[in-house]
Design an enzyme around this catalytic site. Structure first.
Site, PDB file in Angstrom:
ATOM      1  CD  GLU A  12      -2.607   1.241   2.659  1.00 21.05           C
ATOM      2  OE1 GLU A  12      -2.985   0.123   3.074  1.00 21.05           O
ATOM      3  OE2 GLU A  12      -2.905   2.300   3.206  1.00 21.05           O
ATOM      4  CD  GLU A  52      -2.716   7.830   6.194  1.00 23.99           C
ATOM      5  OE1 GLU A  52      -3.872   7.378   6.281  1.00 23.99           O
ATOM      6  OE2 GLU A  52      -1.723   7.169   6.530  1.00 23.99           O
TER       7      GLU A  52
END
Length: 283
Positions: A160, A165
């Site tokens: 990932e 974020e």
């Protein structure tokens, strides 16, 4: 995102080339200034400029919706829908992902989560998006990637790449990170970057990674703030970033990364995406 998310039954993972007619950078009908490609070292190979008419959904040729209220392994509170109320073009050159406080599917909030799985799955390149972030305690927007082999090897073996974020209660801090076997969830390999001046929700910024064999670099606008290589992994951990990944955009509500929703958090909260572009090194 920082913990595994349970994807629905996997689609056929066949990468599709972008429509040549869409292979353009300038948008004369969009009042938002267009950012040029980063340098002559990169060539534009895929993009979505989100020029659809107001109220229309993201292109089904490029994006697939995740629908449901699974918590995604992170204790998220929203139900993700494929409704225009949660993800639609605004008619001014943006895709707007809206988190709303409303009872839906036995959840108290709704939002959207879209991915290019089965549509476009690059290996290496500069992957970037120009985004204006939402704000508020418990709001968790992300621009990230998952390995296209997730259906066969599961998470975190698939790898990932979190391009961006952010915690809505900390609007001056962005985080980039990697998750893989031996370095996942709260033990991911990553770094936060603090901006000075205007907060990230107050305007558009370009979030990007430059992903090459055994090297990934993170950028906020023109600033590189983190670099990951196999040498930085924990002992005996494996680098799993040499195969296709698909792109994801979402706005989560609550969850382990951001905590509960604040009493003063105003809804709806919107993440505006001006574009997503992928560049490759010319061969």
């Amino acid at each position: 995102m920082t913990l595994p998310r349970l994807l629905p039954v996997a689609l056929a993972l066949t990468g599709l080339a972008c429509d040549p007619a869409a292979n353009r950078v300038n948008r004369p009908n969009n009042p938002t200034p267009s950012t040029p490609q980063p340098s002559t070292d990169w060539a534009l190979v895929w993009q979505d400029e989100f020029d659809g008419e107001a109220g229309t959904p993201p292109s089904s040729e490029r994006w697939v919706h995740d629908v449901g209220g699974h918590g995604w392994g992170n204790e998220q509170l929203e139900f993700n829908t494929d409704r225009a109320e949660n993800a639609a073009h605004d008619g001014a050159g943006h895709l707007v992902i809206s988190a709303r406080r409303e009872r839906y599917g036995n959840r108290e909030y709704t939002s959207a989560r879209i991915r290019t799985q089965g549509r476009y799955e690059p290996t290496y390149g500069r992957i970037e998006a120009r985004i204006q972030l939402p704000v508020g305690r418990g709001i968790w927007p992300a621009f990230w990637m998952l390995g296209a082999n997730i259906a066969s090897v599961d998470w975190p073996e698939c790898g990932e790449i979190d391009i961006m974020e952010y915690r809505g209660q900390l609007p001056s801090i962005v985080r980039g990170s990697l998750h893989g076997p031996g370095y996942s969830a709260g033990n991911n390999l990553g770094q936060e970057h603090v901006v000075s001046g205007a907060k990230l929700n107050e305007g558009f910024h370009v979030y990007a990674v430059e992903w090459e064999p055994e090297r990934i670099r993170w950028f906020l606008d023109d600033t590189m703030y983190f670099e990951a290589t196999p040498a930085k992994l924990p002992t005996e951990a494996r680098w799993v970033f040499d195969s296709p990944q698909f792109i994801i955009l979402n706005v989560a509500v609550g969850g382990t990364f951001v905590g509960p929703v604040g009493r003063d958090t105003v809804f709806p909260q919107e993440m505006k995406v001006d574009y997503v572009r992928v560049y490759a090194r010319p061969t």
